[in-house]
Motif scaffolding. Structure first.
Motif, PDB file in Angstrom:
ATOM      1  N   LEU A   1     -23.232  -0.022  31.483  1.00  0.00           N
ATOM      2  CA  LEU A   1     -22.904  -0.525  32.812  1.00  0.00           C
ATOM      3  C   LEU A   1     -21.441  -0.912  32.934  1.00  0.00           C
ATOM      4  O   LEU A   1     -20.798  -0.672  33.959  1.00  0.00           O
ATOM      5  CB  LEU A   1     -23.783  -1.747  33.143  1.00  0.00           C
ATOM      6  CG  LEU A   1     -25.244  -1.476  33.514  1.00  0.00           C
ATOM      7  CD1 LEU A   1     -26.011  -2.798  33.578  1.00  0.00           C
ATOM      8  CD2 LEU A   1     -25.334  -0.747  34.855  1.00  0.00           C
ATOM      9  N   THR A   2     -20.907  -1.527  31.879  1.00  0.00           N
ATOM     10  CA  THR A   2     -19.578  -2.145  31.994  1.00  0.00           C
ATOM     11  C   THR A   2     -18.426  -1.296  31.471  1.00  0.00           C
ATOM     12  O   THR A   2     -17.269  -1.610  31.749  1.00  0.00           O
ATOM     13  CB  THR A   2     -19.560  -3.498  31.253  1.00  0.00           C
ATOM     14  OG1 THR A   2     -19.913  -3.295  29.871  1.00  0.00           O
ATOM     15  CG2 THR A   2     -20.554  -4.468  31.867  1.00  0.00           C
TER      16      THR A   2
ATOM     17  N   LEU B   1     -17.833   0.867  34.905  1.00  0.00           N
ATOM     18  CA  LEU B   1     -17.609  -0.038  36.023  1.00  0.00           C
ATOM     19  C   LEU B   1     -16.475  -0.968  35.602  1.00  0.00           C
ATOM     20  O   LEU B   1     -16.395  -1.349  34.421  1.00  0.00           O
ATOM     21  CB  LEU B   1     -18.881  -0.834  36.347  1.00  0.00           C
ATOM     22  CG  LEU B   1     -20.088  -0.002  36.799  1.00  0.00           C
ATOM     23  CD1 LEU B   1     -21.281  -0.917  37.083  1.00  0.00           C
ATOM     24  CD2 LEU B   1     -19.765   0.844  38.014  1.00  0.00           C
TER      25      LEU B   1
ATOM     26  N   SER C   1     -16.316  -3.855  29.326  1.00  0.00           N
ATOM     27  CA  SER C   1     -17.446  -3.800  28.384  1.00  0.00           C
ATOM     28  C   SER C   1     -17.211  -4.724  27.199  1.00  0.00           C
ATOM     29  O   SER C   1     -18.113  -5.444  26.764  1.00  0.00           O
ATOM     30  CB  SER C   1     -17.650  -2.364  27.900  1.00  0.00           C
ATOM     31  OG  SER C   1     -16.497  -1.888  27.220  1.00  0.00           O
TER      32      SER C   1
ATOM     33  N   THR D   1     -21.073   6.055  25.156  1.00  0.00           N
ATOM     34  CA  THR D   1     -20.463   6.232  26.477  1.00  0.00           C
ATOM     35  C   THR D   1     -19.495   7.413  26.476  1.00  0.00           C
ATOM     36  O   THR D   1     -19.254   8.027  27.515  1.00  0.00           O
ATOM     37  CB  THR D   1     -19.731   4.950  26.915  1.00  0.00           C
ATOM     38  OG1 THR D   1     -18.891   4.472  25.860  1.00  0.00           O
ATOM     39  CG2 THR D   1     -20.726   3.857  27.262  1.00  0.00           C
TER      40      THR D   1
ATOM     41  N   GLY E   1     -24.153   4.997  31.234  1.00  0.00           N
ATOM     42  CA  GLY E   1     -22.738   5.285  31.447  1.00  0.00           C
ATOM     43  C   GLY E   1     -22.511   6.472  32.361  1.00  0.00           C
ATOM     44  O   GLY E   1     -21.613   6.454  33.213  1.00  0.00           O
TER      45      GLY E   1
ATOM     46  N   CYS F   1     -22.956   5.455  35.858  1.00  0.00           N
ATOM     47  CA  CYS F   1     -21.852   4.603  36.319  1.00  0.00           C
ATOM     48  C   CYS F   1     -20.578   5.401  36.579  1.00  0.00           C
ATOM     49  O   CYS F   1     -19.781   5.035  37.445  1.00  0.00           O
ATOM     50  CB  CYS F   1     -21.586   3.491  35.296  1.00  0.00           C
ATOM     51  SG  CYS F   1     -22.898   2.253  35.245  1.00  0.00           S
TER      52      CYS F   1
ATOM     53  N   THR G   1     -20.911   6.636  39.928  1.00  0.00           N
ATOM     54  CA  THR G   1     -20.742   5.514  40.849  1.00  0.00           C
ATOM     55  C   THR G   1     -19.269   5.189  41.061  1.00  0.00           C
ATOM     56  O   THR G   1     -18.830   4.914  42.182  1.00  0.00           O
ATOM     57  CB  THR G   1     -21.467   4.267  40.298  1.00  0.00           C
ATOM     58  OG1 THR G   1     -22.852   4.560  40.124  1.00  0.00           O
ATOM     59  CG2 THR G   1     -21.306   3.080  41.252  1.00  0.00           C
ATOM     60  N   MET G   2     -18.490   5.236  39.972  1.00  0.00           N
ATOM     61  CA  MET G   2     -17.073   4.890  40.064  1.00  0.00           C
ATOM     62  C   MET G   2     -16.297   5.853  40.946  1.00  0.00           C
ATOM     63  O   MET G   2     -15.341   5.461  41.631  1.00  0.00           O
ATOM     64  CB  MET G   2     -16.449   4.859  38.665  1.00  0.00           C
ATOM     65  CG  MET G   2     -16.594   3.528  37.958  1.00  0.00           C
ATOM     66  SD  MET G   2     -15.807   2.177  38.870  1.00  0.00           S
ATOM     67  CE  MET G   2     -14.086   2.642  38.719  1.00  0.00           C
TER      68      MET G   2
END
Length: 291
Positions: free
Chosen positions: A15-16, A19, A23, A52, A253, A256, A259-260
């Motif tokens: 997730l991090t 995003l 992380s 990732t 990952g 995400c 998403t980014m």
């Protein structure tokens, strides 16, 4: 480390990592809260990053395939130019081959240029990163710094630069930003994308460059960490749990990354900025009570 802890940390990593919320900062905070004392030091972090990294290869497979092909072409042309050089010494008068003649070749060179300062900063700061990541204070402060960077990124319109328009100085400076992001709490993606936008990159290319330039940095960190490990560590049952965590990180990952691309295009960094400020503040306050 238990399986559920690996699953949780793998989810957080996935997730991090992409995003813009750091992380390393979240992993440092979670390890402190869960009281994890990993015998392998940074090994678990590296394995999660490799998970990732797999997500990056899948998401940008076509681009990476072209970059590898053009990279091989650059090497081949360098060899040809070397041959021409020696023939010209012998009396020939042949013209040299232009090496960087396509967008993807420029992309390859930019990644190499950016990797140099990242590698130097990452190597010399390894011990410092472990020390500051052992508590909550530094990750908390760095998360709030990330929040500021994200606000700057949202306020930046970006530009139209694609590889052929980007200077090597831009690439080097962005590499420095990526190197600084080894500090837990400083988002690598948030920092590098912000730097790209401030340099006038096209918003879509800013995301692509940020994620693809992470590949040599992550691989380099993995090599440095693995070569220093005691071989007996690889016989540990923990490695199975580590692998599960890496798989979770890869799947999450990939989602995400997609998403980014939407976040950057629609200038939605401010929501992540608020989140970073909140988590950072909680970590700083928690540092007073958790030893």
């Amino acid at each position: 480390m238990t399986l559920w802890q690996s699953l949780l940390l793998g989810l957080v990593q996935g997730l991090t990592e992409f995003l813009p919320v750091s992380s390393s900062g979240h992993l440092a905070i979670l390890k402190n809260l869960l009281g994890l004392k990993l015998e392998t030091g940074l090994l678990f972090d590296v394995i999660l990053h490799l998970g990732t990294l797999l997500a990056v290869f899948i998401a940008f497979f076509k681009d990476i395939r072209k970059l590898i092909a053009e990279g091989c072409g650059i090497v081949a042309d360098l060899v040809r130019n070397l041959i021409i050089f020696f023939r010209n010494i012998g009396g020939a008068n042949r013209s040299y081959i232009r090496i960087v003649r396509t967008n993807y070749r420029k992309f390859v060179v930019l990644v190499i240029v950016a990797t140099i300062p990242t590698g130097v900063i990452g190597y010399v700061s390894r011990d410092l990163v472990e020390i500051v990541g052992a508590g909550l204070l530094v990750p908390g402060i760095c998360l709030m710094i990330t929040g500021v960077l994200l606000l700057i990124a949202d306020a930046t319109g970006g530009g139209r630069k694609v590889p052929k328009d980007v200077s090597y100085t831009n690439g080097f400076l962005i590499g420095i930003c990526q190197g600084i992001a080894v500090l837990p709490g400083i988002s690598r993606s948030g920092t590098t994308i912000s730097a790209c936008l401030l340099s006038g990159f096209d918003r879509k290319f800013a995301v692509k460059f940020s994620f693809i330039m992470s590949i040599p940095a992550i691989l380099g960190a993995a090599v440095l960490e693995i070569k220093d490990l005691d071989k007996t560590m690889f016989q540990s049952q923990d490695l199975i749990n580590y692998a599960v965590g890496a798989l979770v990180a890869a799947v999450v990952g990939y989602i995400c990354i997609k998403t980014m691309l939407v976040v950057v295009r629609n200038k939605k960094f401010k929501y992540f900025s608020i989140y970073c400020f909140a988590v950072g503040l909680i970590a700083v306050i928690g540092a007073r009570f958790i030893v």
